[in-house]
Design a protein around this motif. Structure first.
Motif, short mmCIF file in Angstrom:
data_model
loop_
_atom_site.label_atom_id
_atom_site.label_comp_id
_atom_site.label_asym_id
_atom_site.label_seq_id
_atom_site.Cartn_x
_atom_site.Cartn_y
_atom_site.Cartn_z
N PHE A 173 0.82 -1.21 0.00
CA PHE A 173 0.00 0.00 0.00
C PHE A 173 0.86 1.26 0.00
N PHE A 174 1.98 1.24 0.70
CA PHE A 174 2.89 2.38 0.64
C PHE A 174 3.36 2.61 -0.79
N LEU A 175 3.80 1.54 -1.44
CA LEU A 175 4.28 1.68 -2.81
C LEU A 175 3.18 2.18 -3.75
N PHE A 176 1.96 1.71 -3.54
CA PHE A 176 0.83 2.16 -4.35
C PHE A 176 0.61 3.66 -4.18
N VAL A 177 0.57 4.12 -2.94
CA VAL A 177 0.38 5.55 -2.66
C VAL A 177 1.55 6.36 -3.21
N HIS A 178 2.75 5.83 -3.06
CA HIS A 178 3.94 6.53 -3.55
C HIS A 178 3.89 6.73 -5.06
N VAL A 179 3.47 5.70 -5.79
CA VAL A 179 3.35 5.82 -7.24
C VAL A 179 2.28 6.86 -7.59
N LEU A 180 1.14 6.82 -6.88
CA LEU A 180 0.08 7.79 -7.15
C LEU A 180 0.52 9.22 -6.87
N ASP A 181 1.15 9.46 -5.73
CA ASP A 181 1.53 10.84 -5.42
C ASP A 181 2.65 11.34 -6.34
N THR A 182 3.53 10.44 -6.77
CA THR A 182 4.57 10.84 -7.70
C THR A 182 3.97 11.15 -9.08
N ALA A 183 2.97 10.39 -9.48
CA ALA A 183 2.31 10.63 -10.77
C ALA A 183 1.55 11.96 -10.76
N LEU A 184 1.19 12.42 -9.57
CA LEU A 184 0.45 13.67 -9.45
C LEU A 184 1.25 14.86 -9.97
N VAL A 185 2.56 14.77 -9.96
CA VAL A 185 3.39 15.88 -10.42
C VAL A 185 3.14 16.19 -11.90
N ARG A 186 2.77 15.20 -12.68
CA ARG A 186 2.48 15.43 -14.11
C ARG A 186 1.12 16.06 -14.31
N VAL A 187 0.18 15.77 -13.39
CA VAL A 187 -1.18 16.28 -13.51
C VAL A 187 -1.26 17.72 -13.01
N SER A 188 -0.72 17.93 -11.80
CA SER A 188 -0.78 19.25 -11.20
C SER A 188 0.40 19.44 -10.25
N PRO A 189 1.41 20.14 -10.66
CA PRO A 189 2.57 20.36 -9.79
C PRO A 189 2.19 21.04 -8.46
N GLU A 190 1.18 21.91 -8.49
CA GLU A 190 0.76 22.57 -7.25
C GLU A 190 0.14 21.57 -6.28
N ALA A 191 -0.69 20.68 -6.81
CA ALA A 191 -1.29 19.64 -5.96
C ALA A 191 -0.21 18.71 -5.41
N TYR A 192 0.77 18.40 -6.23
CA TYR A 192 1.90 17.58 -5.78
C TYR A 192 2.63 18.27 -4.63
N ASP A 193 2.88 19.57 -4.77
CA ASP A 193 3.57 20.31 -3.71
C ASP A 193 2.74 20.30 -2.42
N ASP A 194 1.42 20.40 -2.53
CA ASP A 194 0.56 20.35 -1.35
C ASP A 194 0.63 18.99 -0.67
#
Length: 126
Positions: free
Chosen positions: A28-49
């Motif tokens: 589950f950690f790895l799953f969340v880690h992949v999702l939050d890292t992928a967020l940088v391509r969608v919205s860098p501001e959301a990733y920073d948050d």
């Protein structure tokens, strides 16, 4: 317990359960880690948050838990390999488990301050 039950709550059963639980937690950690890292391509501001929330004391304690899970899973995996491939492994599986627990406890005690120093300084000052 019903007759014919293989496990009776002994060390072998608890190490099996702990190995599965730590494996699921790591997944589950790895799953969340992949999702939050992928967020940088969608919205860098959301990733920073999201990354900003990772700097909280609660998440830091969860990181310590992650270290505990990974370390136990790795050490217990080595114990499982020893039990499976060493001719005397099954004879000494209880001793091997307590060795794993002892090494894990020593390493977790050693990791306490390095992992949690940010939280300790935040809560108790420098």
């Amino acid at each position: 317990m019903p007759a014919g039950t293989l496990y009776r709550g002994r060390e072998g059963m608890w190490s099996w359960v702990a190995h599965r639980v730590t494996g699921v937690l790591i997944f589950f950690f790895l799953f969340v880690h992949v999702l939050d890292t992928a967020l940088v391509r969608v919205s860098p501001e959301a990733y920073d948050d999201v990354v900003a929330t990772y700097k909280t004391p609660l998440v830091n304690v969860m990181e310590y838990g992650l270290v505990a899970a990974i370390l136990f899973h790795a050490l217990n995996g080595l114990r499982v390999v020893a039990v499976d491939f060493w001719s005397k492994g099954t004879k000494y599986q209880k001793q091997l488990l307590w060795t794993v627990v002892g090494v894990w406890a020593v390493l977790m005690a050693g990791a306490f301050y390095p992992v949690l120093q940010h939280t300790l300084r935040t809560l108790f000052g420098s």
